[in-house]
Design a protein around this motif. Structure first.
Motif, mmCIF file in Angstrom:
data_model
loop_
_atom_site.group_PDB
_atom_site.id
_atom_site.type_symbol
_atom_site.label_atom_id
_atom_site.label_comp_id
_atom_site.label_asym_id
_atom_site.label_seq_id
_atom_site.Cartn_x
_atom_site.Cartn_y
_atom_site.Cartn_z
ATOM 1 N N SER A 32 0.852 -1.195 0.000
ATOM 2 C CA SER A 32 0.000 0.000 0.000
ATOM 3 C C SER A 32 0.885 1.241 0.000
ATOM 4 N N ARG A 153 7.470 -8.189 -2.677
ATOM 5 C CA ARG A 153 7.051 -6.867 -2.183
ATOM 6 C C ARG A 153 8.053 -6.255 -1.204
ATOM 7 N N ASN A 220 15.609 -5.854 7.379
ATOM 8 C CA ASN A 220 15.598 -5.395 8.761
ATOM 9 C C ASN A 220 16.998 -5.378 9.384
ATOM 10 N N PHE A 223 19.120 -2.654 7.787
ATOM 11 C CA PHE A 223 18.714 -1.339 8.291
ATOM 12 C C PHE A 223 19.559 -0.932 9.509
ATOM 13 N N ALA A 226 23.150 -0.311 8.682
ATOM 14 C CA ALA A 226 23.284 0.896 7.848
ATOM 15 C C ALA A 226 23.331 2.157 8.710
ATOM 16 N N HIS A 254 23.111 8.536 1.436
ATOM 17 C CA HIS A 254 22.524 7.570 0.508
ATOM 18 C C HIS A 254 21.023 7.489 0.792
ATOM 19 N N ALA A 256 18.374 5.368 0.938
ATOM 20 C CA ALA A 256 17.844 3.997 0.982
ATOM 21 C C ALA A 256 16.524 3.943 1.738
HETATM 22 N N1 ACO Z 1 4.151 -3.710 1.729
HETATM 23 C C1 ACO Z 1 3.488 -4.126 2.829
HETATM 24 N N2 ACO Z 1 4.067 -4.872 3.775
HETATM 25 C C2 ACO Z 1 5.353 -5.220 3.610
HETATM 26 C C3 ACO Z 1 6.098 -4.809 2.499
HETATM 27 C C4 ACO Z 1 5.450 -4.036 1.532
HETATM 28 N N3 ACO Z 1 6.057 -3.598 0.426
HETATM 29 N N4 ACO Z 1 7.356 -5.294 2.604
HETATM 30 C C5 ACO Z 1 7.408 -5.971 3.762
HETATM 31 N N5 ACO Z 1 6.197 -5.937 4.366
HETATM 32 C C6 ACO Z 1 5.809 -6.533 5.647
HETATM 33 C C7 ACO Z 1 6.661 -7.718 6.021
HETATM 34 O O1 ACO Z 1 6.174 -8.903 5.426
HETATM 35 C C8 ACO Z 1 6.502 -7.740 7.512
HETATM 36 O O2 ACO Z 1 5.269 -8.327 7.826
HETATM 37 P P1 ACO Z 1 5.134 -9.306 9.108
HETATM 38 O O3 ACO Z 1 5.474 -8.446 10.292
HETATM 39 O O4 ACO Z 1 3.728 -9.749 9.029
HETATM 40 O O5 ACO Z 1 6.148 -10.392 8.873
HETATM 41 C C9 ACO Z 1 6.405 -6.250 7.875
HETATM 42 O O6 ACO Z 1 6.028 -5.577 6.667
HETATM 43 C C10 ACO Z 1 7.695 -5.657 8.415
HETATM 44 O O7 ACO Z 1 8.764 -6.079 7.557
HETATM 45 P P2 ACO Z 1 10.246 -5.608 7.811
HETATM 46 O O8 ACO Z 1 11.134 -6.205 6.771
HETATM 47 O O9 ACO Z 1 10.600 -5.830 9.249
HETATM 48 O O10 ACO Z 1 10.067 -4.045 7.553
HETATM 49 P P3 ACO Z 1 11.070 -2.892 7.869
HETATM 50 O O11 ACO Z 1 10.422 -1.925 8.752
HETATM 51 O O12 ACO Z 1 12.429 -3.392 8.248
HETATM 52 O O13 ACO Z 1 11.209 -2.187 6.431
HETATM 53 C C11 ACO Z 1 12.778 -2.076 4.623
HETATM 54 C C12 ACO Z 1 11.719 -2.926 5.352
HETATM 55 C C13 ACO Z 1 12.098 -0.866 4.073
HETATM 56 C C14 ACO Z 1 13.388 -2.916 3.523
HETATM 57 C C15 ACO Z 1 13.884 -1.653 5.633
HETATM 58 O O14 ACO Z 1 14.268 -2.757 6.394
HETATM 59 C C16 ACO Z 1 15.108 -1.052 4.988
HETATM 60 O O15 ACO Z 1 15.067 0.040 4.464
HETATM 61 N N6 ACO Z 1 16.284 -1.712 5.111
HETATM 62 C C17 ACO Z 1 17.583 -1.168 4.754
HETATM 63 C C18 ACO Z 1 17.803 -1.027 3.292
HETATM 64 C C19 ACO Z 1 19.223 -0.571 3.027
HETATM 65 O O16 ACO Z 1 19.753 0.337 3.635
HETATM 66 N N7 ACO Z 1 19.918 -1.244 2.110
HETATM 67 C C20 ACO Z 1 21.324 -0.943 1.891
HETATM 68 C C21 ACO Z 1 21.527 -0.152 0.690
HETATM 69 S S1 ACO Z 1 20.705 -0.833 -0.726
HETATM 70 C C22 ACO Z 1 21.918 -1.495 -1.818
HETATM 71 O O17 ACO Z 1 23.079 -1.668 -1.492
HETATM 72 C C23 ACO Z 1 21.421 -1.949 -3.190
#
Ligand code: ACO
Length: 327
Positions: A32, A153, A220, A223, A226, A254, A256
Motif C-alpha cells: 500500500s 514486495r 531489517n 537497516f 546501515a 545515501h 535507501a
Molecule cells: N508492503 C506491505 N508490507 C510489507 C512490504 C510491503 N512492500 N514489505 C514488507 N512488508 C511486511 C513484512 O512482510 C513484515 O510483515 P510481518 O510483520 O507480518 O512479517 C512487515 O512488513 C515488516 O517487515 P520488515 O522487513 O521488518 O520491515 P522494515 O520496517 O524493516 O522495512 C525495509 C523494510 C524498508 C526494507 C527496511 O528494512 C530497509 O530500508 N532496510 C535497509 C535497506 C538498506 O539500507 N539497504 C542498503 C543499501 S541498498 C543497496 O546496497 C542496493
C-alpha cells in the motif's frame, strides 16, 4: 610545490522519464502507498523502458562535461560505479567512452554497490593528488529494475533507475575533496546480494526458475547496520577533514530509507533542514543516489561556494564511506 586538491568542476544527472508510483505498485504486489511511504519515505521511482545504463550514463556525462567546460577528448580517466552494468564485459565505462568520444581516457568500472560513488570519488581523488591525471569523469549509474524481483514486495518497492556524473580536476585553492573515508565488511556479504549470474552460480534454467538473478536483501538486519555504519563513516570523514558536524552545511546521505536518513542525522546532531532528501521522487538508486542528490543540492543552491558538504553511503558488501567537500 603548492598542495593540490581535487575539485568537482561539473555535474550532470539523468533519470528515465517513466514514473512508477506507489499506486502502480499496489496493483502489482500486496502493498500500500501508506506502508511504503511510512516505512521508506518513497512515493515514486523512475524506471527505464528501452534505455540501457550506458544511455543514462552518457546523458549525465555530457551534461557534466558541458557544465565543467571540458572536452571529452581531454578526459584522462572514466570510472563508472555500478552494480548493474550493461553486460559483464566490456565495462560500461568503455561503452560510455565510445558514446562521448573520450578517446584518450583510460576506463574501468568499480563495484562497491550503494557506496560506489564515494569509492569512485576516493579513487579519482588519489589520481588527482598524485598528479597522474587532470580530467576525470566519475559516473554512478544503475538500472536496478533489471535485478528487481517484481513479485517480491519486500524489495520491489524500494529501487529506481538513474545516473549522476561529475568531472574532477585539480585546483591549488583549498576547496574540493577534503577527506575520504572508506570501509567494508565482507562478513555481511549474504545480507544483500544477487546470488546467480556470476561465476559461482552461472545462469541456468534452474537459477532462472528459482529467481536467483534478482536482488535479495535481509532488510531489517541491513537497516540497523546501515544506521551505525553511515554514522561512523560520517564521523571518520569529518574527523579526517578536521571539520565538526556543526560546520556541515549540507549532509547528502545515501537515499535507501527516510528512517535511516533521520536516524543518522540525529546521531550526528545535524538538523534536518541541512539534510538533502530526494528519496520520495526516486527511491533507492544505489550508487546513483548520492551522485543525483549532489547534483540536485547544487542546482537548488543548497550547496554553493564555500559550503561544506558531507556525502555518506552504505551498501552491499557491506561497504560504507564518507566524503567531505568544501565547495
Ligand atoms: N508492503 C506491505 N508490507 C510489507 C512490504 C510491503 N512492500 N514489505 C514488507 N512488508 C511486511 C513484512 O512482510 C513484515 O510483515 P510481518 O510483520 O507480518 O512479517 C512487515 O512488513 C515488516 O517487515 P520488515 O522487513 O521488518 O520491515 P522494515 O520496517 O524493516 O522495512 C525495509 C523494510 C524498508 C526494507 C527496511 O528494512 C530497509 O530500508 N532496510 C535497509 C535497506 C538498506 O539500507 N539497504 C542498503 C543499501 S541498498 C543497496 O546496497 C542496493
Amino acid at each position: 610545490m603548492r598542495k593540490v586538491y581535487a575539485q568537482i568542476s561539473g555535474l550532470g544527472m539523468y533519470v528515465p522519464a517513466r514514473v512508477l508510483t506507489n499506486a502502480d505498485l499496489e496493483r502489482m504486489v500486496d502493498t500500500s502507498d501508506a506502508w511504503i511511504t511510512q516505512r521508506t519515505g518513497i512515493k515514486e521511482r523512475r524506471l527505464v523502458e528501452k534505455e540501457t545504463l550506458t544511455d543514462l550514463a552518457t546523458i549525465a556525462s555530457k551534461q557534466a562535461l558541458e557544465n565543467a567546460k571540458v572536452r571529452s577528448e581531454d578526459l584522462d580517466l572514466i570510472i563508472v560505479s555500478t552494480t548493474t552494468p550493461d553486460m559483464q564485459f566490456p565495462s560500461t565505462s568503455c561503452l560510455v567512452q565510445k558514446e562521448i568520444g573520450a578517446k584518450n581516457a583510460a576506463c574501468f568500472d568499480l563495484a562497491a554497490a550503494c557506496t560506489g560513488f564515494i569509492y569512485a570519488l576516493g579513487v579519482a581523488n588519489q589520481f588527482i593528488l598524485s598528479g597522474t591525471y587532470k580530467n576525470i569523469l566519475v559516473i554512478a549509474g544503475e538500472v536496478l529494475s533489471s535485478i528487481t524481483d517484481w513479485k517480491d514486495r519486500s524489495t520491489c518497492v524500494l529501487f529506481g533507475d538513474g545516473a549522476g556524473a561529475v568531472v574532477i580536476q585539480p585546483t591549488t585553492e583549498k576547496r574540493g575533496i577534503i577527506s575520504v573515508y572508506l570501509g567494508a565488511d565482507g562478513n555481511f556479504a549474504d545480507f544483500l546480494k544477487v546470488p546467480a549470474g556470476g561465476s559461482r552460480l552461472p545462469a541456468s534454467k534452474e537459477t532462472v526458475e528459482k529467481r536467483q538473478h534478482f536482488l535479495k536483501m535481509k532488510g531489517n538486519e541491513t537497516f540497523k547496520i546501515a544506521v551505525r555504519a553511515m554514522g561512523e563513516a560520517a564521523e571518520k570523514a569529518l574527523s579526517l577533514a578536521g571539520v565538526s558536524a556543526e560546520e556541515v552545511d549540507c549532509l547528502i546521505p545515501h537515499q535507501a530509507n527516510i528512517r535511516i536518513i533521520h536516524s543518522v542525522a540525529k546521531r550526528l546532531g545535524i538538523s534536518e533542514d541541512k539534510v538533502f532528501v530526494n528519496i520520495d521522487r526516486y527511491g533507492n538508486m544505489s550508487s546513483a543516489s548520492v551522485a543525483v542528490a549532489l547534483y540536485e543540492a547544487v542546482e537548488q543552491g543548497r550547496i554553493r561556494e564555500g559550503t561544506i558538504a558531507a556525502l555518506i553511503a552504505f551498501g552491499s558488501g557491506f561497504t560504507w564511506g564518507g566524503c567531505v567537500i568544501r565547495w
